[in-house]
Design an enzyme around this catalytic site. Structure first.
Site, PDB file in Angstrom:
ATOM      1  N   ARG A 184       0.879  -1.184   0.000  1.00 50.00           N
ATOM      2  CA  ARG A 184       0.000   0.000   0.000  1.00 50.00           C
ATOM      3  C   ARG A 184       0.909   1.224   0.000  1.00 50.00           C
ATOM      4  NH1 ARG A 184      -5.168   1.570   3.767  1.00 50.00           N
ATOM      5  NH2 ARG A 184      -6.061   0.137   2.255  1.00 50.00           N
ATOM      6  N   GLN A 241     -10.432  -3.984  -2.595  1.00 51.76           N
ATOM      7  CA  GLN A 241     -11.708  -3.464  -2.110  1.00 51.76           C
ATOM      8  C   GLN A 241     -12.853  -3.907  -3.017  1.00 51.76           C
ATOM      9  OE1 GLN A 241     -12.261  -1.550   0.783  1.00 51.76           O
ATOM     10  NE2 GLN A 241     -14.328  -2.206   0.266  1.00 51.76           N
ATOM     11  N   ASP A 285     -17.187   7.305  -1.130  1.00 57.79           N
ATOM     12  CA  ASP A 285     -15.948   7.180  -0.363  1.00 57.79           C
ATOM     13  C   ASP A 285     -15.627   8.562   0.193  1.00 57.79           C
ATOM     14  OD1 ASP A 285     -13.506   6.277   0.679  1.00 57.79           O
ATOM     15  OD2 ASP A 285     -12.475   6.262  -1.258  1.00 57.79           O
TER      16      ASP A 285
END
Ligand code: CP
Ligand code: NVA
Length: 298
Positions: free
Chosen positions: A101, A131, A216
């Site tokens: 990440r 995700q 989001d």
């Protein structure tokens, strides 16, 4: 050949469908005696914060009898400028898969190019493919096959949005996106999706009659200095009860989390009956276990 998972489109439609169905099987059986990864290690490089991604990969490796190694990039030699290619060569001689990440899809591609073992994108500035595996599992679990259905993305055309665009192509649903000027998704990623994706002039237009509404945060990790500007720019893009009422009555609400109640979504919606955010979070575990199984078997 070593398979990597740097973006959702690294999987074919058939492979993606089989990962989702395997994830459902793993979730249904919860069989802790199946331990295919005894002696195997997943290296997890994090240059950014995480709750779900770290815990789901770590718990998934533990369930499979393997080990996950948490490496905050700042305390590895990456933090002192050891080249990413050298890091890849070293980690991949000791570990069986690498998750990363960070803020650079390009660095992730370089890591993969020099790695002997699968590299998984645990979020970059451009994509968040893990995700969307969990999101698709959640959609199928609640409403069956996503093919032929329609989803709306409201808010920032960010990394999660880009992965949702690729999901639309891979799983055969239509995606309508409502984002303010200056915050639209990457034009190249939108173009590749063709008629699977359309850009809408307002949140209301995007959600009309859809099966799924997703959003989001308005300020992703690394954009904190822009928070005030973004709060203004996203005025009119909050998912609230009035907006949800324009979708189908049985429409689902999704959010990758972490959420900011009162900004991109109201508490009523995220904590309400149409929200499936906790299943979505749990499914990170099952979807990534299925992904690891697929990549390590490849
Ligand atoms: N959705 C997600 O990736 O959460 P974390 O940032 O907590 O990993
Ligand atoms: N778009 C968000 C997702 C967090 C999981 C970010 O990049 O911070």
């Amino acid at each position: 050949m070593t398979r990597h998972f740097l973006q959702l489109s690294d999987l074919s439609a058939a492979e993606a469908a089989s990962v989702i169905s395997r994830a459902q099987q793993l979730k249904a059986s919860r069989d802790t005696s199946y331990r295919p990864f005894v002696g195997k290690t997943l290296a997890m490089i994090f240059a950014k914060n995480s709750t779900r991604t770290r815990v789901s990969f770590e718990a998934g490796m533990a369930r499979f009898g393997g080990h996950a190694l948490f490496l905050h990039s700042g305390v590895t030699q990456l933090g002192r400028d050891e080249p990413i290619a050298d890091t890849a060569r070293v980690l991949s001689r000791m570990c069986d898969a690498i998750m990363i990440r960070n803020d650079s899809q390009a660095d992730q591609a370089e890591l993969a190019a020099y790695s002997r073992v699968p590299v998984i994108n645990g979020l970059s500035e451009l994509h968040h493919p893990c995700q969307l595996l969990a999101d698709m599992q959640t959609w199928v679990e609640h409403r069956g096959d996503a093919a032929g259905k329609t989803a709306a993305w409201i808010g920032d055309g960010n990394n999660v949005c880009h992965s949702m665009i690729q999901a639309a192509t891979l799983f055969g649903f239509k995606l309508r996106i409502a984002a303010p000027d200056g915050y639209l998704p990457d034009a190249g990623i939108v173009a590749i999706a063709g008629d699977a994706v359309s850009l809408c002039g307002s949140a209301a237009e995007a959600v009309a009659g859809v099966d799924l509404v997703a959003t989001d945060t308005w300020t992703s990790m690394g954009q904190e200095a822009e928070t005030a500007k973004r709060l203004k720019a996203f005025d009119g893009y909050q998912v609230d009860d009035a907006l949800m009422q324009l979708a189908k009555p049985d429409a689902l609400f999704m959010h990758c989390l972490p959420a900011h109640r009162g900004e991109e979504v109201t508490a009523n919606v995220i904590d309400g009956a149409q929200s499936v955010v906790w299943d979505e979070a749990e499914n990170r575990l099952w979807a990534q276990m299925a992904l690891l199984e697929f990549l390590l078997a490849a």
